[in-house]
Design an enzyme around this catalytic site. Sequence first.
Site, PDB file in Angstrom:
ATOM      1  N   LYS A  81      25.618  34.910  33.946  1.00 38.76           N
ATOM      2  CA  LYS A  81      25.597  36.044  33.338  1.00 38.76           C
ATOM      3  C   LYS A  81      24.544  37.063  33.945  1.00 38.76           C
ATOM      4  O   LYS A  81      23.680  36.806  34.534  1.00 38.76           O
ATOM      5  CB  LYS A  81      25.044  36.162  31.777  1.00 38.76           C
ATOM      6  N   ASP A  82      24.980  38.434  34.107  1.00 37.53           N
ATOM      7  CA  ASP A  82      24.326  39.270  34.881  1.00 37.53           C
ATOM      8  C   ASP A  82      23.094  39.651  34.013  1.00 37.53           C
ATOM      9  O   ASP A  82      22.670  39.500  33.134  1.00 37.53           O
ATOM     10  CB  ASP A  82      25.302  40.870  34.752  1.00 37.53           C
TER      11      ASP A  82
END
Length: 418
Positions: A81-82
């Site tokens: 996930k960013d």
Amino acid sequence: MVRGGSVNPFLSAHFPGTGGLIKETPEDFEVEELPLYTPCGNGEHLYLFIEKKGLTTLEALRHLAQAFQVRERDLGYAGLKDARALTRQWISVPGGRREQLAGLNVPGLGVLEADYHRNKLRLGHLAGNRFRIRIRGVADDALEVARDVLHVLTQVGVPNYFGEQRYGVLNNNHRVGQALVAGDFAEAARQILGDPQSIQDRRWRLAAQAFWEGDFATALNALPRRMADERRLVAALRDGADARQAVLGFPRRKLRLFLSACQSWLFDRLVAMRLGSLDVLWAGDLAYIHGKGACFSVEDPSREQPRADRFEISPSGPLFGTKVRLATAQAGLLEESLLEHARLRLESFRLPAGLTMEGERRPLRVPLGQAEVTPLADALEVSFELPRGSYATSVIREIIKGDAPGTPQDSAPSKQNV
């Protein structure tokens, strides 16, 4: 040599774009994992459902490993996930206990749920992701436009592009990969350093120019210190190593990313070529079964088309590799012509140093679930669900009609590209 820079065409090109920007704040981009299973309540692994902001998944893992005093590699996660987002995902901690959470104090990271399970969480062990994204600075008619675009994507499916985020800051990762597959290590080295005309950083641009002119000493002197891997490559060439030795000395993880980018670029070209019939089966297609992740050969398209209309199956395309199965008949001709145009064969993906890419099939479209759009005072809020392995940017760019900021870590990478 394959070339980049082209923009993937839009499925909803007959509708205008809303314009606008995303990710002005982390809260503008929310991602929540849809788990493949939930913890059973007993076992030696503590499953944590975490919420994070301003941290990548790998940074969160490092903090958790320190807090629980375990090795980072022993932690489990389903997808990356960013950092520039508000994200929620599951992490597994071997031997972890709930009472240890009392001492956890990591800025930007909180634990929403904790329970026990028998096995380590593995990459890809998620059903998909739920997104809530704010688009700011949109046009006056943005609400109607967004609803029309989402209707098209719900009916036909989302083009399963990898998108520009796969191709790196210079948009040339795929060119490095194609040179590797073609066995042109000198070209691979040049592309790793980058085309000087594409580089904004002054020192890097000077280094790349010197490198392309064969002046390795000047290139090494000019390269920024932060580019340690590139510096080692240039130093090896300066000291007499041949291009093959120097390139294969680059970190294997990065070399596989380049190769994966080559596969992705070719796949995106195939999606673009099939864009007008993403929901239509062709003779010889290998149909992807969404519920199983398996493929079968389509002998009678008219007989199988009702299943595609119900979104049980979809046409698929190859991530080219040594073991991937290609389509036949009409669909196969398109895949073979794409490979031929790139001057490659499947056997080209057999590489030294553990870099062989076996390949796999990937659906050309994916279903869009629970799609909604809500007007806000200064923005639109778009929410939807996508299966694992697909990217929110494929939806947002159709709405905005432009390439949204890259979100390369919104879903799990395929196993062979890890």
